[in-house]
Design a protein around this motif. Sequence first.
Motif, PDB file in Angstrom:
ATOM      1  N   VAL A  22       0.849  -1.203   0.000  1.00  0.00           N
ATOM      2  CA  VAL A  22       0.000   0.000   0.000  1.00  0.00           C
ATOM      3  C   VAL A  22       0.876   1.242   0.000  1.00  0.00           C
ATOM      4  O   VAL A  22       0.660   2.201  -0.753  1.00  0.00           O
ATOM      5  CB  VAL A  22      -0.955   0.005   1.222  1.00  0.00           C
ATOM      6  N   VAL A  32      -3.450   6.922  -2.525  1.00  0.00           N
ATOM      7  CA  VAL A  32      -4.403   5.881  -2.125  1.00  0.00           C
ATOM      8  C   VAL A  32      -5.593   6.591  -1.475  1.00  0.00           C
ATOM      9  O   VAL A  32      -5.497   7.136  -0.381  1.00  0.00           O
ATOM     10  CB  VAL A  32      -3.741   4.873  -1.157  1.00  0.00           C
ATOM     11  N   GLN A  35      -8.897   2.563   1.322  1.00  0.00           N
ATOM     12  CA  GLN A  35      -8.459   1.169   1.476  1.00  0.00           C
ATOM     13  C   GLN A  35      -9.609   0.382   2.077  1.00  0.00           C
ATOM     14  O   GLN A  35     -10.212   0.830   3.044  1.00  0.00           O
ATOM     15  CB  GLN A  35      -7.320   1.051   2.482  1.00  0.00           C
ATOM     16  N   GLN A  55      -7.200  -7.372  -0.098  1.00  0.00           N
ATOM     17  CA  GLN A  55      -7.592  -5.986   0.175  1.00  0.00           C
ATOM     18  C   GLN A  55      -7.771  -5.275  -1.160  1.00  0.00           C
ATOM     19  O   GLN A  55      -7.041  -5.563  -2.117  1.00  0.00           O
ATOM     20  CB  GLN A  55      -6.484  -5.293   0.976  1.00  0.00           C
ATOM     21  N   LEU A  57      -7.888  -1.431  -3.032  1.00  0.00           N
ATOM     22  CA  LEU A  57      -7.532  -0.019  -2.885  1.00  0.00           C
ATOM     23  C   LEU A  57      -8.133   0.778  -4.028  1.00  0.00           C
ATOM     24  O   LEU A  57      -8.133   0.314  -5.172  1.00  0.00           O
ATOM     25  CB  LEU A  57      -6.014   0.181  -2.987  1.00  0.00           C
TER      26      LEU A  57
END
Length: 194
Positions: A22, A32, A35, A55, A57
Motif C-alpha cells: 500500500v 491511495v 483502502q 484488500q 484499494l
Amino acid sequence: MITFFLLGANLGDRVGTLARAVSLIGERVGRVVVQSSLYETAPWGVTDQPAFLNQVLAVDTALEPEAALVKTQAIEHELGRVRHEHWGARTIDIDLLYYGQLIWQSPTLTLPHPLLHQRRFTLVPLAEIAPDAVHPVFNRTTLELLSDCVDMGTVTIFNSPINIPHTENVVPLCSVCYQFPKNHPRLCLPRSTP
Ligand SMILES: Nc1ncnc2c1ncn2[C@@H]1O[C@H](COP(=O)(O)OP(=O)(O)OP(=O)(O)O)[C@@H](O)[C@H]1O
Ligand SMILES: Nc1nc2c(c(=O)[nH]1)N=C(CO)CN2
C-alpha cells in the motif's frame, strides 16, 4: 484517474507485506484514496494452499494503465514475489481491477480484470469501498455482480468475528455500512449510458 487494485498475499508476513505494498503504491502509482478492510479468504482456483489476505484499494493515478501495471509488477518483485504455479501461493499479487471505465485488451493487460466478477475474494472488499461502481462491460454495480456471483468461497473480515454471509444473503450487504465503520468513504463510478 480513479483505479481499483486488488492485493493478495498468502505466504510470509501477509499483513506486513500488504502494508508495504500500500505504501509503495502510494509513492509510485498515485494517492491511495480509500483502502478496504483486510479479508481472510479461502484459496480460489488452486485450493490446496494457505488462506489469502485480500484488500482492495482505490488509487488516484496520473499514470497510463500499462505504466501503472509495470509499477505494480515492480512492487510485486521487490516484495519478493516469485512466480510459481498459476493461481498458486505468493507473497504478494497486485491486480488492476478497474481503470476508470476503461475497456482495454493488450497482450499484457485486460481491463476490467477478466475474473473480477467471478471471485468473491475480489467483490466483497470492492463492495466495501465501491458498492456502486459500475462494471463497464456488464453495466452492473459491484453489489449486483456480488449477488450474481456463484463463487461460495469463504470471505471473512480479518481479525473480526464478522462473517460475510454467502451469495444469496449478500444483497442486504448493500447496507455495507451497517457492517462496517459508519461514515466509511464510498466511491461511485458513473453508470455508462447505454
Ligand atoms: N488487469 C490485470 N491486472 C494484472 N495483471 C494482468 C491484468 N490483465 C492482464 N494481466 C497479466 O496477467 C499476467 C499474469 O498475472 P499473474 O501472474 O498475477 O496471474 P495470476 O495472479 O496467477 O492469476 P490471475 O490473473 O487470475 O489473478 C501478468 O503478467 C499481466 O501481464
Ligand atoms: N482467495 C484467493 N484466492 C486466490 C487469489 C487471491 O488473491 N485470493 N489469487 C490467486 C491468483 O490469481 C488465486 N487464488
